[in-house]
Enzyme design. Structure first.
Site, mmCIF file in Angstrom:
data_model
loop_
_atom_site.group_PDB
_atom_site.id
_atom_site.type_symbol
_atom_site.label_atom_id
_atom_site.label_comp_id
_atom_site.label_asym_id
_atom_site.label_seq_id
_atom_site.Cartn_x
_atom_site.Cartn_y
_atom_site.Cartn_z
ATOM 1 N N ARG C 105 -2.553 4.967 -10.211
ATOM 2 C CA ARG C 105 -2.229 3.786 -9.281
ATOM 3 C C ARG C 105 -1.381 4.542 -8.103
ATOM 4 O O ARG C 105 -1.344 5.632 -8.139
ATOM 5 C CB ARG C 105 -1.322 2.831 -10.272
ATOM 6 C CG ARG C 105 0.031 3.377 -10.894
ATOM 7 C CD ARG C 105 0.914 2.690 -11.567
ATOM 8 N NE ARG C 105 1.827 3.287 -12.315
ATOM 9 C CZ ARG C 105 3.265 2.804 -12.353
ATOM 10 N NH1 ARG C 105 3.588 2.007 -11.574
ATOM 11 N NH2 ARG C 105 4.069 3.645 -12.850
ATOM 12 N N CYS C 109 -4.018 5.129 0.563
ATOM 13 C CA CYS C 109 -3.413 5.526 1.834
ATOM 14 C C CYS C 109 -2.641 4.476 2.591
ATOM 15 O O CYS C 109 -3.305 3.463 2.942
ATOM 16 C CB CYS C 109 -4.384 6.185 2.781
ATOM 17 S SG CYS C 109 -3.770 6.535 4.338
ATOM 18 N N ASN C 143 3.754 -2.899 -6.248
ATOM 19 C CA ASN C 143 4.426 -2.500 -7.555
ATOM 20 C C ASN C 143 4.968 -1.037 -7.265
ATOM 21 O O ASN C 143 4.263 -0.034 -7.138
ATOM 22 C CB ASN C 143 3.326 -2.317 -8.493
ATOM 23 C CG ASN C 143 4.072 -2.096 -9.887
ATOM 24 O OD1 ASN C 143 4.917 -3.017 -10.377
ATOM 25 N ND2 ASN C 143 3.938 -1.003 -10.578
ATOM 26 N N GLU C 144 6.407 -1.275 -7.341
ATOM 27 C CA GLU C 144 7.036 0.368 -7.446
ATOM 28 C C GLU C 144 6.397 1.272 -6.294
ATOM 29 O O GLU C 144 5.922 2.197 -6.303
ATOM 30 C CB GLU C 144 6.857 1.027 -8.672
ATOM 31 C CG GLU C 144 7.647 0.479 -9.535
ATOM 32 C CD GLU C 144 7.657 1.072 -11.137
ATOM 33 O OE1 GLU C 144 6.635 1.982 -11.420
ATOM 34 O OE2 GLU C 144 8.489 0.709 -12.080
ATOM 35 N N CYS C 149 1.335 10.228 1.527
ATOM 36 C CA CYS C 149 -0.168 10.342 1.795
ATOM 37 C C CYS C 149 0.020 11.473 3.011
ATOM 38 O O CYS C 149 0.943 11.478 3.897
ATOM 39 C CB CYS C 149 -1.023 9.276 2.072
ATOM 40 S SG CYS C 149 -2.535 9.708 2.672
ATOM 41 N N CYS C 151 -2.880 12.314 5.112
ATOM 42 C CA CYS C 151 -4.313 12.341 5.588
ATOM 43 C C CYS C 151 -4.128 12.325 6.910
ATOM 44 O O CYS C 151 -3.351 12.182 7.462
ATOM 45 C CB CYS C 151 -5.272 11.117 5.103
ATOM 46 S SG CYS C 151 -4.735 9.770 5.606
ATOM 47 N N CYS C 154 -2.906 9.159 8.413
ATOM 48 C CA CYS C 154 -1.369 9.255 8.434
ATOM 49 C C CYS C 154 -1.029 10.174 9.452
ATOM 50 O O CYS C 154 0.075 9.952 10.266
ATOM 51 C CB CYS C 154 -0.783 9.846 7.142
ATOM 52 S SG CYS C 154 -0.778 8.376 5.495
ATOM 53 N N GLU C 302 12.143 -4.690 -14.707
ATOM 54 C CA GLU C 302 11.623 -4.424 -15.711
ATOM 55 C C GLU C 302 12.810 -3.277 -16.562
ATOM 56 O O GLU C 302 13.650 -2.791 -15.675
ATOM 57 C CB GLU C 302 10.489 -3.219 -15.436
ATOM 58 C CG GLU C 302 9.491 -3.876 -14.616
ATOM 59 C CD GLU C 302 8.223 -2.947 -14.186
ATOM 60 O OE1 GLU C 302 8.098 -1.649 -14.836
ATOM 61 O OE2 GLU C 302 7.394 -3.077 -13.607
ATOM 62 N N GLU C 350 -0.073 3.653 -20.871
ATOM 63 C CA GLU C 350 1.100 2.744 -21.348
ATOM 64 C C GLU C 350 0.767 2.389 -22.805
ATOM 65 O O GLU C 350 1.676 1.486 -23.131
ATOM 66 C CB GLU C 350 1.610 1.849 -20.478
ATOM 67 C CG GLU C 350 2.284 2.543 -18.847
ATOM 68 C CD GLU C 350 2.559 1.550 -18.152
ATOM 69 O OE1 GLU C 350 2.326 0.416 -18.258
ATOM 70 O OE2 GLU C 350 2.940 2.161 -17.172
ATOM 71 N N LYS C 351 -0.073 2.776 -23.526
ATOM 72 C CA LYS C 351 -0.256 2.302 -24.871
ATOM 73 C C LYS C 351 0.820 2.312 -25.696
ATOM 74 O O LYS C 351 1.123 1.592 -26.583
ATOM 75 C CB LYS C 351 -1.389 3.164 -25.306
ATOM 76 C CG LYS C 351 -1.682 3.069 -26.795
ATOM 77 C CD LYS C 351 -2.993 3.877 -27.110
ATOM 78 C CE LYS C 351 -2.829 5.624 -27.225
ATOM 79 N NZ LYS C 351 -3.583 6.264 -26.233
#
Lengths: 666, 666, 666
Positions: C105, C109, C143-144, C149, C151, C154, C302, C350-351
């Site tokens: 995750r 870019c 998310n977070e 990057c 590249c 960028c 969280e 994350e199991k």
């Protein structure tokens, strides 16, 4: 005539009003020499077809007008950005196979035709422009050559270098032992630079084929030498006489300075010791630098007055250390004492590197005061040390090929480090106060009574014979574990270990034990101490040699660890075990005492002595107290202390302050 | 008929005059078997359309003429340079996404059509040429298969492998739980090999998706197996009978040897233990190798007579160790004792690897002498051990899938290492002197009284039922923390921990604590010792099981750590905590004692015993003294010591020298 | 109205029959709020031109129907595979220059036009679809956010960002001090992202040019902010009012949350402390998060109920800790208490991350029970804490620019870590029980009596003047070593250290010593303790300030280490040495005592107190016992304990259980 004093000066980083303050402070500190223009390429060639010396002109003119001597750089220490953009192939490809883009310094591929053409052109133009200037006393090419490139241009150049060395693929295959692991090359084009993408794993020291890696190290050192020679040649078009140098980095593994030295007019180096207790290490490095050109004095091109910035932790030089270390350089052959840098940069990675003038521009700091005091002292002493030589009767062999071969070897032990072994033996000589030349294996050994060759892994050419001659005529030769193992191609000698050194040493070795540092085997000397041995433990089988020390434990307890062989009128000593410093000191002292070559105070810890003999034969005895306390000793010779003007008589008690220095003209 | 003795021999690295000396020395050492041609590809195919067996012919002919048995390699252990140049896609792309160029060995992409075609063709030609030679007693395919490739060819092959496994993308998505983190694949082409460029960070064990990483490990193991099978198939075209093997590397994580084993005619492996105190570890590995083909004897294909070269530190094998370890191999099922290597290479990365014949070619070294003595001893003993089997009543389950799943898991603890857990349990069995089969989870368990399954993270197929059957009929099953957690796809069981093992163990686990190694929780056994537990501490909630040991500290003091559940006529033991060796030994001893399965000297440290039963039912009892001192014990059985010819009577005191060996034919 | 309680819920990973069980368990635990759809992109847009909200519709409808509040995510926390395949440029290029392929995750870019267009479009559609739903109480974008990057997209965006900042290349050259090392840029296109391929070596902190690296950090933080703003803007097209947030990660170096904060409607963050003894660290982070939006309450978005999975070792939260830490969050300004996650994933990384509902779906576990108990407690307490503010008179400055500049600096010491210094000073305030605002350097300082600025390496804008104003009006300002060194461009101030802070501090510094952690210099305080100083030791020269502490050893023994300067009606304190925690506590206590700002129990270890003032002016005093034992103290104020309903009177002995909590409404 006096020792040039000053250092790297980058006024192009500052507005001109600052320059005035600089020269006032230089006056206050007796700064008489400045190194100019080390990183000026982007300024002097701002575009492919534009050269602009306006600023450099002003800088040089100002320095000359202020009466300073100039060490003038060609300015090619880093590429200008436009060049990296316009010709991406001038950027290096790293060991991981990654083509770099613009950044840092040491950033040019040494094989790039564009880089070679433009760097030489820059040197040509700088020389043409300033050659007539009488203030210019030396040319400074590039800067701290180093690193490596693995691009396709270098691959092609490497193949050319190999072709010149081996002529045929068959001879290359033989040299690299390519029958192993199905590596037989059938065409030059199949050969790739040894890197993380080819023969290596876990970094540059782990190679499947020592031969290719060794040759690439040699090639890369030669390739950069070519860069230096390109520029020197261009300088010589305008200026046939002013000496040309480049600043070395002491014991720097990637470059074989012995192969470079003939092409420099004098050696120079940058002294950044790792910590405050590096006195012996610095002495070794000075001796190595002096040995590059057969004992000719060198320049201390850079040192920091206070701190470095490049380390994880950058401690402050204690009061007195900078002076003491400057005099140590002179004692070992330095004919110039220069700093990096005169004024601290405002920004980028050397912003916190120490400087003669800090960001506040003050002259009332401790650091500036010490710089000024040394300036005054050097002025007082004048030129007496210039050109003086070290009268060493002891040689220590230093060999980049052995360094490389030992450290890229798979087995017996990655923990044995060449530099560490050499440091231990040099330290023993330093403790004893012997004057030592650190010389290449090709050096003329006829002038030495003692030759010490630690970890002489590779034995090339007629070296074994020349070492035998030293012993034959009454000298002593000392070598150690892991010596005499391989030939010039890093192929094992098909003979008993230590190969061609066997006859001189009078021993053979069938087995050796490599162990972690936690494993200690004591070695017991006849009439001597019991010392610790570690890391590499060879089971020495005398073939005529006398046993001097034996292992105390394990299944090879009682087996010889150290031997001495009568050879002609002299001796071959073999130290088969990784002795601790005490053990090495004991062995070395036996040898020095036999030849009566210890210095005047071998038993006073950290009181260093060194001798230089001037052109007129005068002996200068340097006493350097590295202790943080004063030391008192009885004078073994009389003379005049050049620093204080005091007279010293034989037998008199002399006192050196903590970190104190005395230069006795005898 | 006797145990083949010899090893890897590379005369192609030497001029023929050396060969003569080799065979004289082989005679002196009773070397009767040589492994030839492991890295000959560059020689036997020097160009795309040229095959040249001139040298190999001479080598094979000479060996046969000298009366040696030959283990003949196909020679594909490394690519020839021209092939890597002509077809860059045969070179591997590494975990970092870098396409390699020519170098090292293990350098072929297993999915490359060119490599597959040409390696099979080489095997075909070698077999066709030498198949009739009666000296050839085995074919040796490739060499130490291993490593991994991540190129686009492998990506395509991986997709094909996945398609075969899952049929639809939907089933793949379900298996990999791709709804997590928006990973739902809609087309096979979207799937990339899991690498540093995709799912991984901090190396091969840190993956965002265990499912894809696990499948890639399986795929890569299968891909290399295909390479082996390509060659074996080509050999079989000319030679339907001579057994074919490849040399394994013991507990080597990347290759699932259990999936390979059916395709080998016999197993063989290379034994390079990390240090001098690896006796138990080697025993485990021998047992694992013997377990590959259902207890059939294997070959010790390589060991060093003295030192390795590939480690940072390469210690010397102490006197007697090589003999002791060779007999240990035989004791555990080896039907051949072979070295790497017969003569030391001159150059490249194995120049310092030990050899029967060193660079000096001497036969009067300690190492050669020990090799020759073992040769004579093996000759004396003859063929009595050949084909004998180990009568184990204890099975230890070893499962590559569990190894992989455990170690690529995020949480609970990276510090729990599969191999370490297995070693601890095997060590307890070894200490007790039990004969043990180390077998795959698919093995027939009906012949065992005790089955130990350490860290059985993944439970596949009908394994839980088969373990229940062991207990039902009166056997004992032992498992540990982190067992029964995931199914074949590495998805957690939607049930109480330990999943399908719950009924057999009679427990459930809601919580577990992972801690650094400095954190110790004592575990107290009823009528047993108090031992240390570390790293992983599960809070075991009995659901019928009896509590055997409890935690001594922390908020879960008094909670069960070790339990025993009555199941049918037998037991299920659960060890929920990372017990130290003492704790594991105590538990295992309870189990063995119940079944009366300890060896004759369970209380004599490092006196190993092992039994083999010959085809005619004779029991051979091996006694191996791993202590550096002699050991005396009372004979529990009588017989003839095959090494000395001495008779041993029950009750007699027998003495084994330091590192001594006895082989009692009962 | 009460504190929202619940967390991340991913029913899309499960069949619908599981949802029913989920809501029953939510009921049991008083879960009233769920965060939905954080990683749904692959589901909601399964192909370029296909949007499919079927599943999300059902999820949202079910949650609403079950009476839960929804924090609805845009779902763009990770790319769908098809997008990465179709547009490879949406994947990031890492610091090593490697273009990634699909995986993990944080994989987009931030400069990719495709990503920007499609992520905004997704937010637009999600908002358009669910904006009217009254259950939706907040929007959760991405998310977070994090990572970086490098590249070419960028690079181009970076050049644009630089052009906007500097207008001309000349001004950029001045800011970056490019005259150094020949780096003068002549065109924007010559500028490359600073990476392992350009200015860096040994990772992201080792750069040759601090200026470019600092600007890239700023640019990358801004680039991701643009991604957030793209989505927020798209949401606002349908929903002008519902607050929008994204979940921060506390002290997360890559993102300058102070620059982001104005664009969030409220702050939220994910609290995963490194270990069980992080109470002070968490307090600092809560204070930092609350300071993002000028004291406005934030959400605890969280936390794990039991364990994390991402660490090498993932310990279990001890009983009571989850409750204690939840109340700590509320005490410091949290207006929501949410978990990751509601139900544990079956597979992927994350199991093994803890969840309210585990794989077995049980409600009779300790963890579920504690979650349910806290749910009941929060329900009882109701809405009294919502919107309450912290009445701090102490500010601690936190500055991402100083963090970056300090840690990318070459010299003086890589061992001085910004976060560690800040933690030490905050810990001293926490120990004393002072309420503290952790604020940006641009904050209004007029409301504070004490301002503490540890390691304020960079001094920007009018900050020095504003700090002087604090002192002028009677306040105290504290700063430390390595403060006041550089300007906004990371160029050294051309002045005495500490630059613009000099007048306020009444000192100057010419020299400093950096040392390894084994080196200790004691610092002696007047009428105070002797404490240890380490790592960085500045030699402070008073220029009007009073000496408070002096070094005890080395050549600078007796030199000032800590000073206090009278400035206007107040003080400037300077701590020039890396004092240990005891030393920092002593200094801070002097300052707090002067202003009478310590809390009620400054001498009770690990008894935390915090105050919140509700909108109607009611004081809530939180008492949090972090000790694993009960604590008894005398009540300093009376009130009602909201958790038990008990009345507390001044002077009464109150007892807090081990890990107990009390919320006194005064």
């Amino acid at each position: 005539m006096k020792v040039p004093y000053g250092g790297d000066y980058n006024p192009e980083q500052w507005p001109e009003q600052v320059w005035k303050q600089d020269y006032e402070l230089f006056d206050a500190a007796r700064i008489d020499t400045v190194t100019l223009g080390v990183f000026t390429w982007a300024q002097t060639q701002p575009a492919p077809d534009m050269y602009d010396f306006t600023t450099l002109d002003r800088i040089v003119e100002r320095a000359a007008a202020e009466g300073r001597q100039i060490c003038l750089a060609t300015g090619t220490g880093a590429l200008p950005p436009w060049l990296a953009k316009a010709h991406p192939e001038v950027n290096r490809t790293d060991f991981e196979g990654r083509r770099h883009r613009y950044g840092q310094r040491h950033n040019a591929c040494p094989s790039s035709p564009v880089f070679r053409r433009l760097s030489a052109e820059m040197a040509r133009r700088v020389a043409a422009r300033y050659a007539g200037n009488p203030a210019v006393i030396a040319w400074h090419v590039g800067n701290e050559y180093g690193g490596a490139c693995y691009c396709d241009l270098c691959a092609a150049a490497f193949r050319g270098w190999l072709r010149a060395r081996y002529s045929t693929v068959e001879r290359l295959n033989a040299a690299w032992n390519t029958t192993f692991w199905s590596h037989t090359f059938t065409d030059w084009d199949e050969i790739e630079p040894p890197s993380a993408l080819t023969e290596h794993w876990r970094g540059p020291d782990h190679t499947a084929f020592q031969g290719i890696t060794l040759d690439y190290l040699r090639f890369m050192s030669d390739a950069m030498l070519t860069n230096f020679r390109d520029e020197k040649r261009a300088i010589r078009e305008s200026d046939p006489h002013t000496p040309v140098t480049t600043n070395f980095m002491g014991m720097y593994r990637p470059i074989d300075y012995h192969r470079w030295a003939p092409h420099l007019d004098f050696a120079s180096w940058d002294n950044y010791p790792p910590d405050d207790t590096s006195q012996a290490r610095m002495a070794l490095t000075h001796d190595l630098m002096r040995g590059l050109k057969d004992g000719q004095p060198f320049w201390l091109m850079e040192q920091t007055p206070s701190y470095t910035a490049s380390r994880d932790v950058n401690p402050l030089k204690r009061p007195g250390l900078m002076r003491l270390w400057s005099w140590q350089a002179v004692a070992h052959g330095a004919d110039a004492v220069l700093f990096f840098q005169m004024r601290a940069s405002r920004g980028a990675s050397e912003k916190y590197h120490g400087a003669v003038i800090g960001h506040s521009g003050r002259s009332d700091t401790r650091v500036f005061r010490e710089v000024a005091e040394l300036g005054a002292e050097l002025e007082r002493v004048g030129g007496v040390t210039l050109g003086a030589r070290t009268p060493a009767r002891v040689a220590l062999l230093f060999d980049w090929d052995s360094w490389w071969a030992l450290e890229i070897s798979d087995g017996p032990s990655r923990l044995v480090r060449y530099q560490q072994v050499v440091l231990t033996y040099h330290r023993a000589l330093w403790d004893a106060g012997a004057d030592v030349d650190v010389v290449p294996v090709t050096a003329d050994l006829s002038r030495y009574d003692v030759v010490i060759a630690p970890a002489l892994h590779m034995v090339k050419g007629d070296l074994a014979e020349r070492l035998e001659q030293v012993a034959s005529r009454g000298g002593s030769v000392v070598t150690t574990f892991l010596s005499g193992r391989v030939d010039e191609d890093d192929n094992a000698f098909l003979a008993d270990v230590p190969g061609p050194l066997g006859p001189l040493m009078g021993i053979r070795i069938d087995e050796w034990d490599a162990r972690g540092p936690e494993f200690v085997n004591p070695v017991c000397f006849d009439n001597g101490p019991i010392v610790d041995a570690r890391l590499l433990l060879e089971l020495v089988i005398p073939q005529g040699a006398d046993v001097v020390g034996t292992y105390g434990e394990d299944f090879y307890a009682g087996t010889a660890a150290v031997t001495r062989n009568v050879f002609g009128a002299g001796y071959g000593w073999y130290v088969g075990a990784g002795l601790d410093q005490t053990g090495v000191c004991w062995v070395v002292r036996q040898v020095l005492d036999w030849h009566n070559l210890s210095g005047p105070y071998p038993d006073v810890p950290d009181l260093e002595t060194a001798v230089r003999v001037t052109r007129d034969g005068t002996h200068l005895l340097f006493l350097l107290n590295h202790n943080p306390e004063p030391v008192e000793v009885v004078a073994r010779a009389g003379g005049l202390d050049l620093l204080t003007g005091a007279r010293v008589h034989i037998g008199q008690v002399i006192r050196l302050d903590a970190r104190g220095v005395m230069v006795l003209r005898q």
